[in-house]
Scaffold this motif. Sequence first.
Motif, PDB file in Angstrom:
ATOM      1  N   LEU A 121       0.808  -1.222   0.000  1.00 57.77           N
ATOM      2  CA  LEU A 121       0.000   0.000   0.000  1.00 57.77           C
ATOM      3  C   LEU A 121       0.842   1.274   0.000  1.00 57.77           C
ATOM      4  CD1 LEU A 121      -2.679   1.487   0.185  1.00 57.77           C
ATOM      5  CD2 LEU A 121      -2.644   1.098   2.664  1.00 57.77           C
ATOM      6  N   HIS A 122       1.888   1.298   0.803  1.00 57.13           N
ATOM      7  CA  HIS A 122       2.677   2.536   0.933  1.00 57.13           C
ATOM      8  C   HIS A 122       3.203   3.049  -0.415  1.00 57.13           C
ATOM      9  CE1 HIS A 122       6.088   5.134   1.971  1.00 57.13           C
ATOM     10  NE2 HIS A 122       5.318   5.496   2.985  1.00 57.13           N
ATOM     11  N   PRO A 123       3.789   2.204  -1.266  1.00 66.91           N
ATOM     12  CA  PRO A 123       4.228   2.713  -2.577  1.00 66.91           C
ATOM     13  C   PRO A 123       3.070   3.207  -3.452  1.00 66.91           C
ATOM     14  CG  PRO A 123       5.278   0.610  -2.102  1.00 66.91           C
ATOM     15  CD  PRO A 123       4.246   0.823  -1.047  1.00 66.91           C
ATOM     16  N   MET A 124       1.884   2.618  -3.279  1.00 63.98           N
ATOM     17  CA  MET A 124       0.719   3.096  -4.030  1.00 63.98           C
ATOM     18  C   MET A 124       0.371   4.520  -3.605  1.00 63.98           C
ATOM     19  SD  MET A 124      -1.609  -0.377  -3.872  1.00 63.98           S
ATOM     20  CE  MET A 124      -3.097   0.376  -4.497  1.00 63.98           C
ATOM     21  N   ILE A 125       0.406   4.760  -2.299  1.00 58.96           N
ATOM     22  CA  ILE A 125       0.131   6.106  -1.781  1.00 58.96           C
ATOM     23  C   ILE A 125       1.180   7.068  -2.312  1.00 58.96           C
ATOM     24  CG2 ILE A 125       0.023   7.528   0.309  1.00 58.96           C
ATOM     25  CD1 ILE A 125      -0.966   4.979   1.795  1.00 58.96           C
ATOM     26  N   ALA A 126       2.442   6.667  -2.199  1.00 62.72           N
ATOM     27  CA  ALA A 126       3.533   7.540  -2.643  1.00 62.72           C
ATOM     28  C   ALA A 126       3.415   7.858  -4.131  1.00 62.72           C
ATOM     29  CB  ALA A 126       4.885   6.893  -2.337  1.00 62.72           C
ATOM     30  N   ALA A 127       3.118   6.859  -4.945  1.00 60.83           N
ATOM     31  CA  ALA A 127       3.004   7.091  -6.391  1.00 60.83           C
ATOM     32  C   ALA A 127       1.887   8.078  -6.700  1.00 60.83           C
ATOM     33  CB  ALA A 127       2.760   5.773  -7.120  1.00 60.83           C
ATOM     34  N   ALA A 128       0.803   7.989  -5.962  1.00 64.11           N
ATOM     35  CA  ALA A 128      -0.317   8.905  -6.216  1.00 64.11           C
ATOM     36  C   ALA A 128       0.024  10.328  -5.793  1.00 64.11           C
ATOM     37  CB  ALA A 128      -1.570   8.425  -5.489  1.00 64.11           C
ATOM     38  N   VAL A 129       0.580  10.488  -4.588  1.00 71.71           N
ATOM     39  CA  VAL A 129       0.760  11.859  -4.080  1.00 71.71           C
ATOM     40  C   VAL A 129       1.959  12.577  -4.670  1.00 71.71           C
ATOM     41  CG1 VAL A 129      -0.474  11.361  -1.940  1.00 71.71           C
ATOM     42  CG2 VAL A 129       2.017  11.239  -1.962  1.00 71.71           C
ATOM     43  N   VAL A 130       2.912  11.854  -5.253  1.00 72.10           N
ATOM     44  CA  VAL A 130       4.062  12.560  -5.834  1.00 72.10           C
ATOM     45  C   VAL A 130       3.828  12.946  -7.293  1.00 72.10           C
ATOM     46  CG1 VAL A 130       5.721  11.491  -4.270  1.00 72.10           C
ATOM     47  CG2 VAL A 130       5.363  10.509  -6.551  1.00 72.10           C
ATOM     48  N   PRO A 132       2.759  15.117 -10.313  1.00 74.26           N
ATOM     49  CA  PRO A 132       2.793  16.582 -10.329  1.00 74.26           C
ATOM     50  C   PRO A 132       1.442  17.227 -10.021  1.00 74.26           C
ATOM     51  CG  PRO A 132       3.989  15.695 -12.211  1.00 74.26           C
ATOM     52  CD  PRO A 132       3.323  14.541 -11.538  1.00 74.26           C
ATOM     53  N   GLY A 133       0.385  16.710 -10.597  1.00 72.82           N
ATOM     54  CA  GLY A 133      -0.923  17.312 -10.382  1.00 72.82           C
ATOM     55  C   GLY A 133      -1.421  17.182  -8.961  1.00 72.82           C
ATOM     56  N   VAL A 134      -1.170  16.025  -8.333  1.00 73.91           N
ATOM     57  CA  VAL A 134      -1.614  15.836  -6.953  1.00 73.91           C
ATOM     58  C   VAL A 134      -0.789  16.718  -6.019  1.00 73.91           C
ATOM     59  CG1 VAL A 134      -1.911  14.182  -5.065  1.00 73.91           C
ATOM     60  CG2 VAL A 134      -2.514  13.531  -7.395  1.00 73.91           C
ATOM     61  N   ARG A 135       0.507  16.867  -6.303  1.00 77.41           N
ATOM     62  CA  ARG A 135       1.321  17.778  -5.482  1.00 77.41           C
ATOM     63  C   ARG A 135       0.790  19.205  -5.579  1.00 77.41           C
ATOM     64  NH1 ARG A 135       7.421  16.984  -7.003  1.00 77.41           N
ATOM     65  NH2 ARG A 135       6.490  16.576  -9.010  1.00 77.41           N
ATOM     66  N   GLN A 136       0.428  19.632  -6.804  1.00 79.42           N
ATOM     67  CA  GLN A 136      -0.152  20.968  -6.962  1.00 79.42           C
ATOM     68  C   GLN A 136      -1.467  21.068  -6.183  1.00 79.42           C
ATOM     69  OE1 GLN A 136      -0.400  20.747 -11.223  1.00 79.42           O
ATOM     70  NE2 GLN A 136       1.186  22.321 -11.495  1.00 79.42           N
ATOM     71  N   TRP A 137      -2.297  20.062  -6.352  1.00 79.17           N
ATOM     72  CA  TRP A 137      -3.588  20.063  -5.656  1.00 79.17           C
ATOM     73  C   TRP A 137      -3.382  20.128  -4.152  1.00 79.17           C
ATOM     74  CZ3 TRP A 137      -5.739  16.840  -2.014  1.00 79.17           C
ATOM     75  CH2 TRP A 137      -7.093  17.029  -1.769  1.00 79.17           C
ATOM     76  N   TRP A 138      -2.435  19.334  -3.630  1.00 75.97           N
ATOM     77  CA  TRP A 138      -2.192  19.271  -2.198  1.00 75.97           C
ATOM     78  C   TRP A 138      -1.798  20.639  -1.654  1.00 75.97           C
ATOM     79  CZ3 TRP A 138      -3.132  15.575   1.325  1.00 75.97           C
ATOM     80  CH2 TRP A 138      -2.542  15.685   2.578  1.00 75.97           C
ATOM     81  N   GLY A 149      -7.147  12.681   8.490  1.00 73.80           N
ATOM     82  CA  GLY A 149      -6.593  12.713   9.839  1.00 73.80           C
ATOM     83  C   GLY A 149      -5.152  13.205   9.852  1.00 73.80           C
ATOM     84  N   GLY A 150      -4.751  13.725  10.997  1.00 69.59           N
ATOM     85  CA  GLY A 150      -3.417  14.289  11.149  1.00 69.59           C
ATOM     86  C   GLY A 150      -2.289  13.321  10.865  1.00 69.59           C
ATOM     87  N   ASP A 151      -2.456  12.061  11.255  1.00 74.02           N
ATOM     88  CA  ASP A 151      -1.396  11.074  11.002  1.00 74.02           C
ATOM     89  C   ASP A 151      -1.217  10.827   9.511  1.00 74.02           C
ATOM     90  OD1 ASP A 151      -0.827  10.721  13.672  1.00 74.02           O
ATOM     91  OD2 ASP A 151      -2.144   8.985  13.898  1.00 74.02           O
ATOM     92  N   PHE A 152      -2.326  10.783   8.784  1.00 74.41           N
ATOM     93  CA  PHE A 152      -2.217  10.557   7.340  1.00 74.41           C
ATOM     94  C   PHE A 152      -1.666  11.802   6.647  1.00 74.41           C
ATOM     95  CE2 PHE A 152      -3.884  10.409   2.974  1.00 74.41           C
ATOM     96  CZ  PHE A 152      -3.276   9.232   2.569  1.00 74.41           C
ATOM     97  N   VAL A 153      -2.091  12.980   7.076  1.00 73.36           N
ATOM     98  CA  VAL A 153      -1.546  14.226   6.512  1.00 73.36           C
ATOM     99  C   VAL A 153      -0.035  14.254   6.734  1.00 73.36           C
ATOM    100  CG1 VAL A 153      -1.513  16.749   6.754  1.00 73.36           C
ATOM    101  CG2 VAL A 153      -3.700  15.535   6.692  1.00 73.36           C
ATOM    102  N   LEU A 155       1.938  11.689   7.023  1.00 75.52           N
ATOM    103  CA  LEU A 155       2.527  10.715   6.101  1.00 75.52           C
ATOM    104  C   LEU A 155       2.673  11.312   4.706  1.00 75.52           C
ATOM    105  CD1 LEU A 155       3.481   7.803   5.370  1.00 75.52           C
ATOM    106  CD2 LEU A 155       1.065   7.325   4.835  1.00 75.52           C
ATOM    107  N   VAL A 156       1.625  11.962   4.218  1.00 76.85           N
ATOM    108  CA  VAL A 156       1.682  12.577   2.886  1.00 76.85           C
ATOM    109  C   VAL A 156       2.774  13.647   2.853  1.00 76.85           C
ATOM    110  CG1 VAL A 156       0.426  13.976   1.193  1.00 76.85           C
ATOM    111  CG2 VAL A 156      -0.706  12.027   2.293  1.00 76.85           C
ATOM    112  N   GLU A 157       2.825  14.476   3.878  1.00 78.25           N
ATOM    113  CA  GLU A 157       3.865  15.516   3.934  1.00 78.25           C
ATOM    114  C   GLU A 157       5.261  14.896   3.950  1.00 78.25           C
ATOM    115  OE1 GLU A 157       3.749  18.752   3.629  1.00 78.25           O
ATOM    116  OE2 GLU A 157       1.558  18.945   3.602  1.00 78.25           O
ATOM    117  N   GLU A 158       5.418  13.794   4.669  1.00 75.65           N
ATOM    118  CA  GLU A 158       6.704  13.101   4.695  1.00 75.65           C
ATOM    119  C   GLU A 158       7.071  12.586   3.301  1.00 75.65           C
ATOM    120  OE1 GLU A 158       8.341   8.857   6.339  1.00 75.65           O
ATOM    121  OE2 GLU A 158       6.981   9.971   7.642  1.00 75.65           O
ATOM    122  N   ILE A 159       6.118  11.982   2.617  1.00 74.82           N
ATOM    123  CA  ILE A 159       6.364  11.465   1.267  1.00 74.82           C
ATOM    124  C   ILE A 159       6.723  12.620   0.331  1.00 74.82           C
ATOM    125  CG2 ILE A 159       5.267  10.413  -0.750  1.00 74.82           C
ATOM    126  CD1 ILE A 159       3.635   8.684   1.274  1.00 74.82           C
TER     127      ILE A 159
END
Length: 177
Positions: A121-130, A132-138, A149-153, A155-159
């Motif tokens: 799962l973790h690489p799937m999350i990373a592939a989605a959030v990195v 370009p468009g999702v980074r802009q959206w974020w 939730g704060g823990d997931f936010v 995680l995304v910020e860490e990725i």
Amino acid sequence: MNWDAIGAIAETLGAVGVIASLVYLATQIRHSREQMRENTRAVRASGYQTFFQNLDEVATRSSSSPEMAHAVRIGMADFDQLDEEGRYFFNNWIIGLLLAFENGHYQYRTGILEEDRWRILHPMIAAAVVSPGVRQWWRQNPLGNDFLGGDFVALVEEILGEQQTAETRDDSGTALT
């Protein structure tokens, strides 16, 4: 029969009663432990199934209309290229996707999702959030943080931080200037 013999018999009966109680208790504990393992397996299976149902729902939604499919394709590459309608579709899609990923992250943190599943799962999350468009959206849409939730936010910020660090380094690992 004297009192000493009666006392010895009573002590023997008491010891047999204690031993019988301990055997019964051990049997009950073993049974409870087995039941707990079965319940844990059922909860894990259900949680994993729910996670993939959520992902399937997001995928089905994105492919159910040409407008949403187009918005997702464009939005993943460059969120800024979307018109107002495209942003609407993309917002709905990405929030659904991130909520499904957050569910998986929560299940991992609480022990429902096992380590081997998290490594998928973790690489799937990373592939989605990195992308370009999702980074802009974020960066442009703090509303995502209201749904997540704060823990997931975190995680995304860490990725995203790891991705940004990787982009500032060349192949040899030295920082680019």
